[in-house]
Each structure stands twice: as C-alpha cells, then as structure tokens.
Write a protein that holds these residues in place. Structure first.
Motif, PDB file in Angstrom:
ATOM      1  N   LEU A  32       0.973  -1.076   0.049  1.00  0.00           N
ATOM      2  CA  LEU A  32      -0.003  -0.300   0.022  1.00  0.00           C
ATOM      3  C   LEU A  32       1.028   1.198  -0.009  1.00  0.00           C
ATOM      4  O   LEU A  32       1.650   1.401   1.075  1.00  0.00           O
ATOM      5  N   LEU A  33       0.813   1.970  -0.964  1.00  0.00           N
ATOM      6  CA  LEU A  33       1.850   3.319  -1.339  1.00  0.00           C
ATOM      7  C   LEU A  33       0.673   4.425  -1.141  1.00  0.00           C
ATOM      8  O   LEU A  33      -0.126   4.559  -2.075  1.00  0.00           O
ATOM      9  N   ALA A  34       1.262   5.523  -0.444  1.00  0.00           N
ATOM     10  CA  ALA A  34       0.609   6.684  -0.455  1.00  0.00           C
ATOM     11  C   ALA A  34       1.402   7.558   0.455  1.00  0.00           C
ATOM     12  O   ALA A  34       2.348   7.345   1.286  1.00  0.00           O
ATOM     13  N   ARG A  35       0.946   8.790   0.703  1.00  0.00           N
ATOM     14  CA  ARG A  35       1.414   9.726   1.607  1.00  0.00           C
ATOM     15  C   ARG A  35       1.180   9.605   2.978  1.00  0.00           C
ATOM     16  O   ARG A  35       2.002   9.590   3.843  1.00  0.00           O
ATOM     17  N   GLY A  36      -0.200   9.556   3.322  1.00  0.00           N
ATOM     18  CA  GLY A  36      -0.917   9.312   4.719  1.00  0.00           C
ATOM     19  C   GLY A  36      -0.488   8.163   5.154  1.00  0.00           C
ATOM     20  O   GLY A  36      -1.297   7.149   5.041  1.00  0.00           O
ATOM     21  N   ARG A  37      -0.184   8.308   6.348  1.00  0.00           N
ATOM     22  CA  ARG A  37       0.192   6.961   7.178  1.00  0.00           C
ATOM     23  C   ARG A  37      -1.284   6.473   7.919  1.00  0.00           C
ATOM     24  O   ARG A  37      -1.400   5.488   8.052  1.00  0.00           O
ATOM     25  N   ARG A  38      -2.097   7.535   8.337  1.00  0.00           N
ATOM     26  CA  ARG A  38      -3.343   6.921   8.909  1.00  0.00           C
ATOM     27  C   ARG A  38      -4.235   6.288   7.971  1.00  0.00           C
ATOM     28  O   ARG A  38      -4.806   5.146   8.358  1.00  0.00           O
ATOM     29  N   GLY A  39      -4.343   6.715   6.928  1.00  0.00           N
ATOM     30  CA  GLY A  39      -5.235   6.093   5.688  1.00  0.00           C
ATOM     31  C   GLY A  39      -4.480   4.635   5.370  1.00  0.00           C
ATOM     32  O   GLY A  39      -5.302   3.697   5.198  1.00  0.00           O
ATOM     33  N   LEU A  40      -3.054   4.544   5.330  1.00  0.00           N
ATOM     34  CA  LEU A  40      -2.547   3.462   4.771  1.00  0.00           C
ATOM     35  C   LEU A  40      -2.563   2.324   5.881  1.00  0.00           C
ATOM     36  O   LEU A  40      -2.781   1.247   5.640  1.00  0.00           O
ATOM     37  N   GLU A  41      -2.428   2.839   7.499  1.00  0.00           N
ATOM     38  CA  GLU A  41      -2.493   1.643   8.369  1.00  0.00           C
ATOM     39  C   GLU A  41      -3.954   1.155   8.272  1.00  0.00           C
ATOM     40  O   GLU A  41      -4.162  -0.182   8.534  1.00  0.00           O
ATOM     41  N   ALA A  42      -5.181   2.166   8.255  1.00  0.00           N
ATOM     42  CA  ALA A  42      -6.414   1.470   8.045  1.00  0.00           C
ATOM     43  C   ALA A  42      -6.810   0.746   6.862  1.00  0.00           C
ATOM     44  O   ALA A  42      -7.421  -0.271   7.117  1.00  0.00           O
ATOM     45  N   ALA A  43      -5.992   1.128   5.795  1.00  0.00           N
ATOM     46  CA  ALA A  43      -6.262   0.346   4.558  1.00  0.00           C
ATOM     47  C   ALA A  43      -5.577  -1.044   4.825  1.00  0.00           C
ATOM     48  O   ALA A  43      -6.217  -2.271   4.235  1.00  0.00           O
ATOM     49  N   ALA A  44      -4.498  -1.180   5.416  1.00  0.00           N
ATOM     50  CA  ALA A  44      -3.705  -2.359   6.020  1.00  0.00           C
ATOM     51  C   ALA A  44      -4.559  -3.081   6.681  1.00  0.00           C
ATOM     52  O   ALA A  44      -4.607  -4.497   6.215  1.00  0.00           O
ATOM     53  N   ALA A  45      -5.168  -2.961   7.655  1.00  0.00           N
ATOM     54  CA  ALA A  45      -6.122  -3.561   8.487  1.00  0.00           C
ATOM     55  C   ALA A  45      -7.178  -4.237   7.872  1.00  0.00           C
ATOM     56  O   ALA A  45      -7.670  -5.292   8.089  1.00  0.00           O
ATOM     57  N   GLU A  46      -7.790  -3.409   6.755  1.00  0.00           N
ATOM     58  CA  GLU A  46      -8.828  -3.961   6.155  1.00  0.00           C
ATOM     59  C   GLU A  46      -8.373  -5.178   5.079  1.00  0.00           C
ATOM     60  O   GLU A  46      -9.199  -6.144   4.620  1.00  0.00           O
ATOM     61  N   VAL A  47      -7.234  -4.736   4.472  1.00  0.00           N
ATOM     62  CA  VAL A  47      -6.665  -5.863   3.497  1.00  0.00           C
ATOM     63  C   VAL A  47      -6.456  -7.199   4.359  1.00  0.00           C
ATOM     64  O   VAL A  47      -7.046  -8.334   3.874  1.00  0.00           O
ATOM     65  N   GLU A  48      -5.992  -7.183   5.650  1.00  0.00           N
ATOM     66  CA  GLU A  48      -5.790  -8.444   6.501  1.00  0.00           C
ATOM     67  C   GLU A  48      -6.908  -8.906   6.712  1.00  0.00           C
ATOM     68  O   GLU A  48      -7.166 -10.133   6.915  1.00  0.00           O
ATOM     69  N   GLU A  49      -8.139  -8.125   7.199  1.00  0.00           N
ATOM     70  CA  GLU A  49      -9.497  -8.442   7.466  1.00  0.00           C
ATOM     71  C   GLU A  49     -10.001  -9.539   6.429  1.00  0.00           C
ATOM     72  O   GLU A  49     -10.863 -10.433   6.708  1.00  0.00           O
ATOM     73  N   ALA A  50      -9.912  -8.798   4.884  1.00  0.00           N
ATOM     74  CA  ALA A  50     -10.201  -9.528   3.990  1.00  0.00           C
ATOM     75  C   ALA A  50      -9.785 -10.887   3.446  1.00  0.00           C
ATOM     76  O   ALA A  50     -10.309 -11.523   2.822  1.00  0.00           O
TER      77      ALA A  50
END
Length: 336
Positions: A32-50
């Motif tokens: 997951l590549l982007a500038r904002g760490r909060r959004g990236l960490e939330a996206a990572a949690a969703e990927v793992e959950e999926a």
C-alpha cells in the motif's frame, strides 16, 4: 490473485482504498503506497481482515527516487511484483487562471508523473522476468475534458498517450508484460472533501456517480486480464467519450454551459478549507477518510456496462446503448 504481490498507489483512500480491499479478498500480498500514514494503516487492517497480507509503504509518488526505494522494499519483503496499479492523484477545482503555476505543477507531478514513476519502477522489475501487469486507473476526463479541472484533465490525457506508447514498445519487444487502462466515471470518493478548491460552492462529482467498489471490481478484473488495452466503467463514460469523438464542438459547448453547476452542490464552500495538495490530510494529526465520500445516496453500486464490456457477446449491445447516449448528448448540445 492468491499469493501474488500487488503494488497499489493512492491506496490510503477513495478508489485505491476500495481496490486494496478487493485484492485483499483475493488473498493477495498488497503493498500500500500513499503519503498519509493513518489512511495506509487503516487500509492495511482492511486488507488483512479481507484475507490478504498488507505492507504499508509511505511515499510521495512525485519523487522517482523514493518510488524506486519503495519498489525495492516491496520485493524484499513480499517478493517479485506481479501487478502494479497506479491510482494516486491530486487536483485543484478552479478556473485555469486561478491555479498558481506551482499548484499546476504539483497536480501534474503527482497525477501524471506519479504514474510515469510507478510504471518505470514496475517495468524495471517486470521486463527482465518477462512477466507482470501494470494497471493505470484512468478517467473519462482523459478523453472528454470538463471545465474547472484543467490540470487534472491534462494529466489524465497525458496518461493515455504515455501508456499507449509504452504498450507499443512492449509489443515491439514481444514482451509478456502487459499494460492496461481502466477508464472510470465519476466516483463517490473523499476527494471532493479534501482537494484544493477555489469554487464558490462545494465541489461534487458529475452525475451519474458510482461507488468505489464498482471501480475496484473493474481494476481487479483488468489485473487478471491485462492484455486488453482498455476497460471502461459505466455507460455514461463510454457515451460521453463517443459524443466527444463524433461531435466534439457541440459537446464542448454543452459542457461549457453546464459543467460549472454540474461540479458544485448548492452548499457554500468553507473559506480556507484544508486540502491535500501539498500534505496529506490523513497524516499524524489528521484522520482516516476511507474509500467512500459523501454522495453515497446517489451512487450506483453496479455498472451493467462494465459487466457487458467483459463479455464479447454482450459488448455490441452495450456499445449500442453508448451510441444512443452519444446522440442524446449531441442533441442536448445542439440546443444550448
């Protein structure tokens, strides 16, 4: 996609966020590549959950050396990159004279050169292996422009030309690496809440609007079938593009009259509203914005045209519907 390594830029919110979840549901390893760490960490949690595996890599796609470093890290941690999806962008809602030169350059650096940087990093690793796919998340505005988004429209047009040239080079080399574009319609994402705007009223997507998951399904499908040069999402996207090809002057007149109101709500804009042109709004002091914006009540969750475009037997019917849309736009343009 199970076990394959996917790099996704612009992954912290909007379409990129929805695509991240979709690849996670396929069991992919998603960087997951982007500038904002909060959004990236939330996206990572969703990927793992999926059901997938996530790697957070904060990076500004406008910086080619940092993009190369990010690609190196991905391959070191997750293994060889199988799919690279470029979805990062930024924009400015304003009349062209109201966009400062450095702002225009910033939009171009992220929205166009960010795709160039990502594609270069991907091909440097894929070409020697003669394997892999690059998916560019494009826009109908890359072929049929609208007012008030000159920098974004210019960047999306540039992506189409750049991608076509790269595709020809790969074919000349008889490379097995594929590059494709997914052209999107208006999507209900948070961009209308965090893009720099100098409009008098709050910006909005031009109807009809689709949910980010519609775009995500198309991107995942394109990653599986990247040999096709282009995919279109939404009958409105195809119809507008056809109208631009068959009656460009009339469509330009129509959009010149309607494009201002169509991109603004009735709500007055907040003065000096925060934006993400230079710094992410989901940084250390910000918040996670997620995939969806505030136009969910009108956003469609499916696109029949996208389904038809995947199946040759149905494509002719879908094209006919798109031509009808083109004729309707031509008629409306002629009356204005």
């Amino acid at each position: 996609m199970a076990g394959r390594t996917v790099v996704l830029t612009g992954a912290s919110a909007g379409v990129g966020r929805a695509v991240a979840r979709a690849f996670g549901a396929q069991g992919a390893n998603v960087a997951l590549l982007a500038r904002g760490r909060r959004g990236l960490e939330a996206a990572a949690a969703e990927v793992e959950e999926a059901g997938g595996h996530a790697l957070v890599v904060p990076v500004d796609m406008a910086l080619p050396s940092r993009v190369e470093e990010a690609a190196d890290r991905v391959e070191k941690v997750l293994g060889p990159i199988d799919v690279w999806v470029n979805a990062a962008f930024t924009s400015v809602f304003a009349r062209f004279p109201d966009v400062a030169p450095d702002e225009y350059a910033r939009v171009t650096s992220v929205t166009y050169l960010g795709f160039v940087n990502g594609t270069r990093a991907a091909l440097r690793r894929m070409r020697p292996r003669d394997s892999g796919a690059v998916v560019q998340v494009g826009s109908a505005l890359g072929e049929a422009s609208v007012p008030l988004q000159a920098a974004y429209c210019g960047a999306k047009h540039a992506i189409n030309g750049f991608t076509a040239a790269v595709r020809m080079e790969l074919r000349h080399e008889r490379s097995a690496v594929a590059v494709t574009v997914v052209q999107l319609p208006a999507v209900n994402t948070p961009q209308f809440s965090w893009v720099l705007s100098r409009l008098p009223r709050r910006p909005r997507p031009v109807a009809p609007v689709y949910q980010p998951e519609v775009a995500a399904r198309a991107v995942v499908y394109a990653a599986r079938h990247p040999r096709r040069a282009e995919y279109r999402v939404g009958a409105s996207t195809a119809g507008t593009v056809l109208a631009h090809r068959f009656a460009p002057a009339l469509l330009d007149r129509y959009l010149a009259r309607t494009g201002y109101d169509a991109q603004q709500t009735d709500e007055r804009a907040r003065p000096a509203a925060p934006h993400n042109l230079w710094e992410p709004l989901d940084g250390p002091d910000g918040r996670d914005y997620g995939a969806e914006g505030s136009f969910g009540e009108e956003a469609a969750e499916r696109s029949p045209y996208t389904v038809a475009a995947r199946h040759p037997l149905l494509l002719s019917a879908a094209t006919g519907a798109a031509l009808v849309t083109a004729r309707a736009l031509r008629t409306r343009a002629a009356r204005t």
